[in-house]
Design a protein around this motif. Structure first.
Motif, PDB file in Angstrom:
ATOM      1  N   SER A  12      -3.196   9.028   7.566  1.00 44.32           N
ATOM      2  CA  SER A  12      -3.117   8.197   7.487  1.00 44.32           C
ATOM      3  C   SER A  12      -2.796   7.773   9.252  1.00 44.32           C
TER       4      SER A  12
ATOM      5  N   HIS B 110       1.847  -7.052   5.023  1.00 47.67           N
ATOM      6  CA  HIS B 110       1.602  -5.942   6.167  1.00 47.67           C
ATOM      7  C   HIS B 110       0.582  -5.324   7.441  1.00 47.67           C
TER       8      HIS B 110
ATOM      9  N   ASP C  40     -12.656   2.759   5.263  1.00 46.25           N
ATOM     10  CA  ASP C  40     -12.193   3.569   5.079  1.00 46.25           C
ATOM     11  C   ASP C  40     -11.280   3.937   3.994  1.00 46.25           C
ATOM     12  N   TYR C  41      -9.945   2.933   4.640  1.00 47.19           N
ATOM     13  CA  TYR C  41      -8.282   2.366   4.267  1.00 47.19           C
ATOM     14  C   TYR C  41      -9.313   1.896   2.641  1.00 47.19           C
TER      15      TYR C  41
ATOM     16  N   PHE D  14      -1.923  11.404 -10.724  1.00 45.02           N
ATOM     17  CA  PHE D  14      -1.095  12.410  -9.467  1.00 45.02           C
ATOM     18  C   PHE D  14       0.692  12.042 -10.256  1.00 45.02           C
TER      19      PHE D  14
ATOM     20  N   LEU E  96       2.999   2.555  -6.651  1.00 42.30           N
ATOM     21  CA  LEU E  96       4.034   3.113  -7.847  1.00 42.30           C
ATOM     22  C   LEU E  96       5.133   2.551  -7.875  1.00 42.30           C
TER      23      LEU E  96
ATOM     24  N   ASN F 162       0.708  -0.889  -0.255  1.00 39.75           N
ATOM     25  CA  ASN F 162      -0.053   0.150  -0.079  1.00 39.75           C
ATOM     26  C   ASN F 162       1.392   1.050  -0.588  1.00 39.75           C
ATOM     27  N   ARG F 163       2.396   1.340  -0.109  1.00 36.77           N
ATOM     28  CA  ARG F 163       3.172   2.415   0.460  1.00 36.77           C
ATOM     29  C   ARG F 163       3.522   2.515  -0.735  1.00 36.77           C
TER      30      ARG F 163
ATOM     31  N   LYS G 105      -8.492   3.579  14.975  1.00 35.17           N
ATOM     32  CA  LYS G 105      -9.402   2.505  15.003  1.00 35.17           C
ATOM     33  C   LYS G 105      -8.507   1.757  15.094  1.00 35.17           C
TER      34      LYS G 105
ATOM     35  N   ASP H  61     -12.022  -2.193   7.333  1.00 34.49           N
ATOM     36  CA  ASP H  61     -11.558  -0.936   7.618  1.00 34.49           C
ATOM     37  C   ASP H  61     -11.401  -0.338   6.120  1.00 34.49           C
TER      38      ASP H  61
ATOM     39  N   GLU I 243      -5.911   8.531  11.905  1.00 30.22           N
ATOM     40  CA  GLU I 243      -6.937   7.418  11.575  1.00 30.22           C
ATOM     41  C   GLU I 243      -6.722   6.376  12.138  1.00 30.22           C
ATOM     42  N   LYS I 244      -5.618   6.252  12.222  1.00 26.70           N
ATOM     43  CA  LYS I 244      -5.448   4.507  12.468  1.00 26.70           C
ATOM     44  C   LYS I 244      -5.001   4.717  14.449  1.00 26.70           C
TER      45      LYS I 244
END
Ligand code: LP5
Ligand code: MN
Length: 240
Positions: free
Chosen positions: A162, A197, A126-127, A143, A85, A81-82, A169, A124, A165-166
Motif C-alpha cells: 500500500s 481518512h 485500486d483501493y 482471514f 476487523l 480501513n485499518r 498515486k 482510487d 502504491e501510495k
C-alpha cells in the motif's frame, strides 16, 4: 455536558507511545466531560482481529475506553480501513457501540452524517477493489481462521504494498471525489458531514441541489491530537 466529541485516525500503535499517552490523557481529561465520544475509524494503526485485545498496548487503550464509557460517556466506534476487523469482542471489552459507515445522527438539532471517509475516495480504483474484497464476509472468515501471527505478517506485507502504491498515486486520487460527496449528501437529506481518512483537516462548503452543506474533515494524531466539538452553538475544531 451538552456536547459531543469527534476524532479519527489516531493510528495507535506500539511505536508511537507518546500518542497513546496523549490519547489516554484526552479520554480522562477532555472526553470525560462530553455526552458522547465518536471515533470515526483508524483508532488503531491496524487491527488483526479481536484476539489481539490482550496484546501489548491494546490493554491500556481498551481499559481507558471502558473506564470512559462506564463513567457515562456514550462511546461510538466506526470502522476505518485499518481497523475494520474490530468486532463484538472489542465492543464488549470497551462497552462501545460499533456504528455502520455511514451513520446519520441528529446532534443538538443538526442533522449530521458520519463516515470514515474512504468510501468517498472513488477515484482510487485500486483501493476500492481492495476494499470490496477485504470487507466481504467470505474473505474475513478465511482471514480470521489463520493464526494471529500469520495475519500480522500478511498485514505487514499489505502495508508495504500500500505504501509503495501510495507513493505513485496523486494527492487528488487519494482525496474524496466531489461527486461522491454530493451524492452521499443528497441521499441523506443534505446533512453536515464529518469524516476522516484523508488526514487533511479542513472545513469545506458544498452546494448540492441548492442546499449549502458543510463537510468537516478530521485530522490524524501523528504529530498532534485534534478533535471536533459539537454543541448547540455549532461545530468547533480543537488541537490538543
Ligand atoms: O491507510 P492509508 O491511508 O495508509 O492507505 C489507505 C489505503 N491502504 C489501505 C491498506 C492499509 O493501509 C494497510 C492494511 C491495513 C490492515 C487491515 C487489517 C485487516 C486485515 C486486512 C489485511 C489485508 O487501506 C490506500 C489508499 C489510501 O488509503 C488513500 O485513500 O490509496 O490503498 C492502497 O494503497 C491499496 C492498493 O492500491 C491496492 C491494495 C494492494 C494490496 C494487495 C495485497 C497484496 C499482498 C502482498 C503480498 C506480498
Ligand atoms: Mn483511514
Amino acid at each position: 455536558m451538552d456536547h459531543s466529541l469527534f476524532i479519527s485516525d489516531c493510528h495507535l500503535c506500539e511505536s508511537r507511545p507518546s500518542v497513546i499517552d496523549a490519547f489516554i490523557e484526552f479520554l480522562t481529561h477532555t472526553a470525560i466531560h462530553a455526552d458522547a465520544l465518536y471515533i470515526l475509524g483508524d483508532l488503531f494503526e491496524y487491527w488483526a482481529g479481536d484476539d489481539a485485545i490482550n496484546h501489548g498496548v491494546h490493554v491500556s487503550i481498551i481499559s481507558a475506553l471502558k473506564q470512559l464509557s462506564l463513567q457515562g460517556v456514550s462511546l461510538y466506534v466506526m470502522h476505518g480501513n485499518r481497523d475494520f476487523l474490530l468486532g463484538n469482542g472489542f465492543a464488549q471489552a470497551t462497552n462501545a457501540i460499533i456504528l455502520p459507515d455511514p451513520t446519520l445522527v441528529s446532534l443538538y438539532g443538526e442533522l449530521t452524517l458520519l463516515s470514515h471517509g474512504d468510501i468517498l475516495c472513488t477515484d482510487d480504483v485500486d483501493y476500492q477493489h481492495f476494499r470490496q474484497e477485504v470487507r466481504s464476509a467470505a474473505w474475513q472468515t478465511q482471514f480470521l481462521n489463520q493464526p494471529l501471527s500469520e495475519r500480522i505478517a500478511y498485514i505487514e506485507s499489505v502495508r508495504q504494498k500500500s505504501d509503495q502504491e501510495k507513493s505513485i498515486k496523486s494527492m487528488q486520487i487519494m482525496d474524496v471525489n466531489p461527486t461522491a460527496v454530493a451524492e452521499l449528501l443528497a441521499n441523506h437529506g443534505y446533512p453536515t458531514l464529518i469524516h476522516g481518512h484523508t488526514h487533511r483537516p479542513m472545513q469545506h462548503q458544498h452546494q448540492v441541489d441548492q442546499h449549502a452543506c458543510t463537510r468537516w474533515v478530521l485530522g490524524d494524531w501523528y504529530e498532534q491530537g485534534s478533535y471536533l466539538r459539537v454543541d448547540k452553538q455549532g461545530f468547533h475544531p480543537y488541537q490538543l
